[in-house]
Design an enzyme around this catalytic site. Structure first.
Site, PDB file in Angstrom:
ATOM      1  N   GLU A   1       1.002  -3.236  10.993  1.00 11.28           N
ATOM      2  CA  GLU A   1       0.311  -2.978   9.722  1.00 11.28           C
ATOM      3  C   GLU A   1      -0.303  -1.575   9.676  1.00 11.28           C
ATOM      4  O   GLU A   1      -1.218  -1.311   8.885  1.00 11.28           O
ATOM      5  CB  GLU A   1      -0.777  -4.033   9.464  1.00 11.28           C
TER       6      GLU A   1
ATOM      7  N   HIS B   1      -1.743 -15.147   3.272  1.00 14.22           N
ATOM      8  CA  HIS B   1      -1.636 -14.397   4.538  1.00 14.22           C
ATOM      9  C   HIS B   1      -3.007 -14.135   5.178  1.00 14.22           C
ATOM     10  O   HIS B   1      -3.244 -14.533   6.312  1.00 14.22           O
ATOM     11  CB  HIS B   1      -0.883 -13.074   4.303  1.00 14.22           C
TER      12      HIS B   1
ATOM     13  N   HIS C   1      -6.871 -13.333   9.690  1.00 16.28           N
ATOM     14  CA  HIS C   1      -6.351 -14.533   9.026  1.00 16.28           C
ATOM     15  C   HIS C   1      -7.418 -15.635   9.032  1.00 16.28           C
ATOM     16  O   HIS C   1      -7.186 -16.706   9.610  1.00 16.28           O
ATOM     17  CB  HIS C   1      -5.098 -15.047   9.759  1.00 16.28           C
TER      18      HIS C   1
ATOM     19  N   GLU D   1     -26.077 -15.215  -1.116  1.00 17.02           N
ATOM     20  CA  GLU D   1     -25.922 -13.874  -0.544  1.00 17.02           C
ATOM     21  C   GLU D   1     -24.629 -13.167  -0.947  1.00 17.02           C
ATOM     22  O   GLU D   1     -24.513 -11.956  -0.765  1.00 17.02           O
ATOM     23  CB  GLU D   1     -25.928 -13.976   0.990  1.00 17.02           C
TER      24      GLU D   1
ATOM     25  N   HIS E   1      -8.085  -6.310   9.590  1.00 17.93           N
ATOM     26  CA  HIS E   1      -7.238  -7.339   8.974  1.00 17.93           C
ATOM     27  C   HIS E   1      -7.316  -8.597   9.825  1.00 17.93           C
ATOM     28  O   HIS E   1      -7.299  -8.528  11.054  1.00 17.93           O
ATOM     29  CB  HIS E   1      -5.795  -6.850   8.883  1.00 17.93           C
TER      30      HIS E   1
HETATM   31  O1  2HA Z   1      -0.281  -8.200  13.462  1.00 14.71           O
HETATM   32  O2  2HA Z   1      -1.495 -10.003  11.294  1.00 14.71           O
HETATM   33  O3  2HA Z   1      -0.054  -9.009   9.331  1.00 14.71           O
HETATM   34  C1  2HA Z   1       0.017  -9.445  12.974  1.00 14.71           C
HETATM   35  C2  2HA Z   1      -0.422  -9.534  11.579  1.00 14.71           C
HETATM   36  C3  2HA Z   1       0.508  -9.031  10.576  1.00 14.71           C
HETATM   37 ZN    ZN Z   2      -1.672 -10.607   9.263  1.00 16.07          ZN
END
Ligand code: 2HA
Ligand code: ZN
Length: 272
Positions: free
Chosen positions: A116, A210, A141, A169, A139
């Site tokens: 990414e 995602h 998940h 909040e 980033h």
């Molecule tokens: O690196 O999260 O979006 C693995 C991820 C790809």
């Molecule tokens: Zn990811």
């Protein structure tokens, strides 16, 4: 030269990736972090003009030429960073051509920065243009946030509003709201461009089905934004199938905004 494994930036990355793994947000190789480093500070640990190898990036990042970043490696697991930082992390410096990253340290098994990297570096460019203090793109998940993208309309106003209603909040932490992208193929320049476009306006960007992107002046700030969204998403899901007896009303959100002197997305409220 000082020992880089003891540098504050490597130690902070080790602690943050371990924490995010234990939150359950970064399974397997899920998630990635990039943090811009101070050149003078890095010079205490590394010769910043000596490249181990050149890594072609496949996109242009001219405004970042000469800038140094610590970045999680592609295919690497957050859970392993604290035990082998030199293999799971890398420090790169954007070369004078703007399309190559010079590796200064790390990725010791021959690895590369996160898949990414386009979304990260393009988002750094967007955020630095808005806030010169920005250093981190993160980033992840997070489970409830991801689940919410399956049951909630992917509309920026509606998504932000649903989260603002869930914790007092929320509007204080992210008054600028959340950008939302539909599901897209990840790891591409296209999703990088789309994310960076949203990052001109938002510090948080949801990738439908995602995960999420956050940013900030340091790791804590980026983490804190994502953590607050994730908590609100959890509350949303816990209450989604129950009759809503109480909520935070829009006129109360306006009161909060006044009390905390927020520069907020008033157009994300449903006011007459
Ligand atoms: O690196 O999260 O979006 C693995 C991820 C790809
Ligand atoms: Zn990811």
């Amino acid at each position: 030269m000082k020992n880089i494994i003891e540098s504050p930036f490597v130690v902070d990355m080790m602690r943050m990736t371990a924490n995010m793994y234990r939150m359950g947000w970064d399974e397997r190789n899920g998630g990635n972090i990039s943090m811009m480093l101070d050149e003078q500070e890095v010079k205490e640990y590394l010769d910043i003009d000596s490249s181990i190898r050149a890594i072609p990036m496949g996109f242009e990042a001219k405004p970042l030429i000469g800038k140094i970043f610590i970045v999680t490696g592609t295919g690497k697991y957050f859970k392993n960073v604290e035990f082998d930082p030199e293999n799971n992390l890398g420090i790169i410096r954007i070369a004078p051509d703007g399309v190559t990253a010079n590796l200064l340290w790390g990725y010791s098994d021959g690895g590369r920065p996160t898949s990414e990297l386009p979304a990260h570096l393009m988002s750094h460019m967007s955020r630095l243009a808005v806030n010169p203090e920005n250093r981190v793109i993160m980033h992840s998940h997070p489970t409830n946030t991801l689940a919410m993208t399956y049951v909630h309309e992917l509309d920026e106003k509606k998504f932000t509003h649903s989260l603002w209603e869930m914790c007092t909040e929320c509007i204080v932490v992210f008054p600028d709201g959340i950008g939302v992208l539909p599901w897209m193929v990840c790891g591409t320049n296209e999703i990088g461009i789309a994310t960076a476009e949203k990052m001109k306006e938002f510090r948080l960007v949801i990738w439908g089905q995602h995960g999420i992107y956050g940013c900030g002046k340091d790791l804590d700030e980026a983490f804190g934004l994502i953590e607050t969204v994730e908590k609100a998403a959890q509350l949303y899901l816990m209450t989604a199938n129950m009759p809503r007896v109480n909520t935070i009303h829009d006129n109360e959100l306006v009161e909060l905004a006044k009390a905390f002197k927020l520069n907020y997305r008033r157009d994300f409220l449903y006011l007459d």
